[in-house]
Design an enzyme around this catalytic site. Sequence first.
Site, mmCIF file in Angstrom:
data_model
loop_
_atom_site.group_PDB
_atom_site.id
_atom_site.type_symbol
_atom_site.label_atom_id
_atom_site.label_comp_id
_atom_site.label_asym_id
_atom_site.label_seq_id
_atom_site.Cartn_x
_atom_site.Cartn_y
_atom_site.Cartn_z
ATOM 1 N N CYS A 1 -61.659 -30.494 12.824
ATOM 2 C CA CYS A 1 -61.909 -29.510 11.633
ATOM 3 C C CYS A 1 -63.406 -29.087 11.794
ATOM 4 O O CYS A 1 -63.529 -27.731 11.557
ATOM 5 C CB CYS A 1 -61.593 -30.060 10.478
ATOM 6 S SG CYS A 1 -59.711 -30.424 10.197
ATOM 7 N N GLU B 1 -57.585 -29.374 3.022
ATOM 8 C CA GLU B 1 -58.938 -29.152 3.921
ATOM 9 C C GLU B 1 -57.977 -28.576 5.187
ATOM 10 O O GLU B 1 -57.332 -29.156 5.978
ATOM 11 C CB GLU B 1 -59.422 -30.635 4.420
ATOM 12 C CG GLU B 1 -60.696 -30.405 5.367
ATOM 13 C CD GLU B 1 -61.269 -31.410 5.698
ATOM 14 O OE1 GLU B 1 -61.393 -31.697 6.964
ATOM 15 O OE2 GLU B 1 -61.644 -32.416 4.921
#
Length: 422
Positions: A237, A203
């Site tokens: 993120c 990720e």
Amino acid sequence: MSEVEQVVAAARAAQRGWARTPAAERGAALAAAAARLRSAADELAAANNADTGRLIDEARGGVLAAAGTLDQYAELGPLHRGRVLHGAWSATDLMVPEPRGVVAAITPWNDPVAIACGLIGAALAVGNAVVHKPSERSPHVGELLTKLLADLFPEHVLQWLPGDGWVGEALASQPGVDVVAHVGSTATGREIARNSTAKLLLENGGNDPLLVDEGVDPAWAASQAALGAFTNAGQLCTSVERVFVHEAVAKPFLEALQVEAQEFVTGPLVDVRARDSVHGQVQEAVRAGASLVTGGTVLVATGSHYPNTVLSDCTPEMRVMREETFGPVAPVCVVDSFDHGLELACSGPYGLAATVLTRDMDHAQRAWRELPVGTVKINAVFGGAPGGAAQPRGASGTGFGYGPELLDEMTTMKVVHWEAAC
């Protein structure tokens, strides 16, 4: 033998016994880990604040989220199942999930407890051993977290490996590592992919768009934009990284966003290097024609703190709109239609998440179907039901990073065909 090799070898030796431990016992150990996190929430939050500057309340919230994740995997691990196949009457045919072996969990500094526990919990629940390599920007909270939990499991089943990027690279490329689970920058993810032969769960960076449609309340939309852009000083993120607003609501939206930015309380960025990187993007955008609505100044006396910043008159070509800024910056581009905004929101190499604020059901339907990202949020920049699991796309990574599906990523399937002997 290097320290990395020794740690991985110890993990591999310990994993065999852990894999043979009944799933219910593994779950009980994870439940105990969750309870220990809750009891140490203040200590972990203080360590996080000291390492990264994250506000204490936000840091404590991350610890409690981590405890909740461990509780979930404590329950899901024993329920993880294979399949019985229907073959010949005289035979038994099975599909059985087995742990992959040693998992290298390489975790970031921006939410160091919650992210680490998601990977650690899923890996341990199904019988893997874990070597945790936290970011060198959050070394104390990374060490404290692993040491708090390690003695709840057999020796060497959960280990901590300190160090910088060289250590992470050495760990990811070790032949004895079966899974590399990395949350962090796209550049590091690409380097891992080049050098590792293990299964990869990545990720990485995002450039998440927020699309504001006509007909929405501009003040409410501005509050959502501020929440997405400024929470944890934009160091998430899934932070809002670029805003496309319909021209019909652009003026009141920008006015409200200016107020939101000036009132939203944030902590410092992780360090001066990060502050300078964010400021560089803002300055570059202004030179290219963007207008500074608020913020955008560096005061040496405030250390690594960067003010909440709103830019208007941005264009899609600007680096602040094309790349991940990872700071409290909301660059705004005005569009003349929903179609135009959706087209721009769909552009770019990243595919982590996106948000659409709209009262139009057709627009909402089109958005979630067309946006090439792993997570689409309609009318809320954050939130979602427990257990949701998304796959990032493009430069944002690969594989499930959370949810029940992460247990599938942490296991490998074996088919068994068993007939009676003659």
